[in-house]
Design a protein around this motif. Sequence first.
Motif, PDB file in Angstrom:
ATOM      1  N   GLY A 179       0.822  -1.198   0.000  1.00  0.00           N
ATOM      2  CA  GLY A 179       0.000   0.000   0.000  1.00  0.00           C
ATOM      3  C   GLY A 179       0.856   1.247   0.000  1.00  0.00           C
ATOM      4  O   GLY A 179       2.083   1.186  -0.125  1.00  0.00           O
ATOM      5  N   ILE A 180       0.211   2.389   0.156  1.00  0.00           N
ATOM      6  CA  ILE A 180       0.973   3.629   0.218  1.00  0.00           C
ATOM      7  C   ILE A 180       1.803   3.631   1.498  1.00  0.00           C
ATOM      8  O   ILE A 180       1.380   3.117   2.532  1.00  0.00           O
ATOM      9  N   SER A 181       2.976   4.195   1.405  1.00  0.00           N
ATOM     10  CA  SER A 181       3.902   4.190   2.538  1.00  0.00           C
ATOM     11  C   SER A 181       4.634   5.522   2.602  1.00  0.00           C
ATOM     12  O   SER A 181       5.021   6.073   1.570  1.00  0.00           O
ATOM     13  N   ILE A 182       4.802   6.029   3.811  1.00  0.00           N
ATOM     14  CA  ILE A 182       5.499   7.305   3.983  1.00  0.00           C
ATOM     15  C   ILE A 182       6.960   7.162   3.570  1.00  0.00           C
ATOM     16  O   ILE A 182       7.532   8.050   2.941  1.00  0.00           O
ATOM     17  N   LYS A 183       7.555   6.045   3.936  1.00  0.00           N
ATOM     18  CA  LYS A 183       8.908   5.713   3.512  1.00  0.00           C
ATOM     19  C   LYS A 183       8.835   4.666   2.406  1.00  0.00           C
ATOM     20  O   LYS A 183       7.887   3.891   2.330  1.00  0.00           O
ATOM     21  N   ASN A 184       9.848   4.629   1.545  1.00  0.00           N
ATOM     22  CA  ASN A 184       9.921   3.598   0.523  1.00  0.00           C
ATOM     23  C   ASN A 184       9.856   2.227   1.204  1.00  0.00           C
ATOM     24  O   ASN A 184      10.695   1.914   2.038  1.00  0.00           O
ATOM     25  N   PRO A 185       8.854   1.394   0.882  1.00  0.00           N
ATOM     26  CA  PRO A 185       8.749   0.095   1.563  1.00  0.00           C
ATOM     27  C   PRO A 185       9.971  -0.790   1.354  1.00  0.00           C
ATOM     28  O   PRO A 185      10.260  -1.653   2.176  1.00  0.00           O
ATOM     29  N   LEU A 186      10.699  -0.567   0.281  1.00  0.00           N
ATOM     30  CA  LEU A 186      11.890  -1.378   0.030  1.00  0.00           C
ATOM     31  C   LEU A 186      13.052  -0.986   0.936  1.00  0.00           C
ATOM     32  O   LEU A 186      14.071  -1.672   0.969  1.00  0.00           O
ATOM     33  N   SER A 187      12.887   0.105   1.683  1.00  0.00           N
ATOM     34  CA  SER A 187      13.893   0.465   2.684  1.00  0.00           C
ATOM     35  C   SER A 187      14.018  -0.613   3.748  1.00  0.00           C
ATOM     36  O   SER A 187      15.037  -0.706   4.437  1.00  0.00           O
ATOM     37  N   PHE A 188      12.958  -1.415   3.885  1.00  0.00           N
ATOM     38  CA  PHE A 188      12.929  -2.458   4.907  1.00  0.00           C
ATOM     39  C   PHE A 188      13.050  -3.848   4.280  1.00  0.00           C
ATOM     40  O   PHE A 188      12.674  -4.857   4.885  1.00  0.00           O
ATOM     41  N   ALA A 189      13.599  -3.917   3.069  1.00  0.00           N
ATOM     42  CA  ALA A 189      13.642  -5.179   2.332  1.00  0.00           C
ATOM     43  C   ALA A 189      14.433  -6.265   3.049  1.00  0.00           C
ATOM     44  O   ALA A 189      14.144  -7.458   2.890  1.00  0.00           O
TER      45      ALA A 189
END
Length: 269
Positions: A33-43
Amino acid sequence: MSDSLVQTVRTDTFEMDYARIGSGEKPLVVIPGISIKNPLSFANSFSVPYKIFLNDYTLYFFDRKKEAKPGYTLEQMADDQVNALKSIGIEKADIFGVSQGGMIAQYMAIRHPQIVNKLVLGSSTSHAEPLQLETIGKWARLADTHNAQELVDSFLDKCFSEKFLTRYRRALKAMYENVSDAEMDRFSIFAHACDFVNTYDDLGKIKSPTLVLGAGNDLVTTPEASIKIADKLKTESIPYEFYMYEGYGHAVFDELSDYKKRIFEFLEK
């Protein structure tokens, strides 16, 4: 696992980042979904909640395209996602979309049914409910005015259950420290797009078996939105399964290990 697992697919018209984990023969595409931070930052943490999939599936987690501009529509996001998949050699895959990712996944299944094997929709909607317009609309306004602190607080309060936040609020807030103006501008583009989701009348065009997962205390897209999708699929005689996680909020997909197990069992049938 490190940031090196994040790769970039380049097409003639855009670039899009994705992360790949697992070693199985079957592709599973995850659209967040929409995320304030790039979700791939937590890959580097994805392998833990998706452990059950790693032997049988190769999972692809996608961000939205780079350089997205205001007015970028859900239909365009779906078309771009399909083009990105084809560019990395995926012609057919299981698709799991959560929240706005579920909206995108619906448009993919409607506009490009040949690419979707099985479809999983988590905490999503086929038409914006009044509460969704209120909640995501507030987020969009906070992002537009670069009010990062209030945006993060509202985002966490609306997405997660009270029990989960009591335990993890401090850690979650730490994940969203130092939100930049550029990140808020990007978030705003995707938040505004949610207002215009309108797949309900076209759900009959979906050709793939579909699992619909709702949350009884969903304060974002609402539980009613998931029920409406399931009821429409039933009316259209599309093979589907439906489950409501009572007592949980919008981001139940991040709170319960049972959620991934249920998806795995559906895909394996």
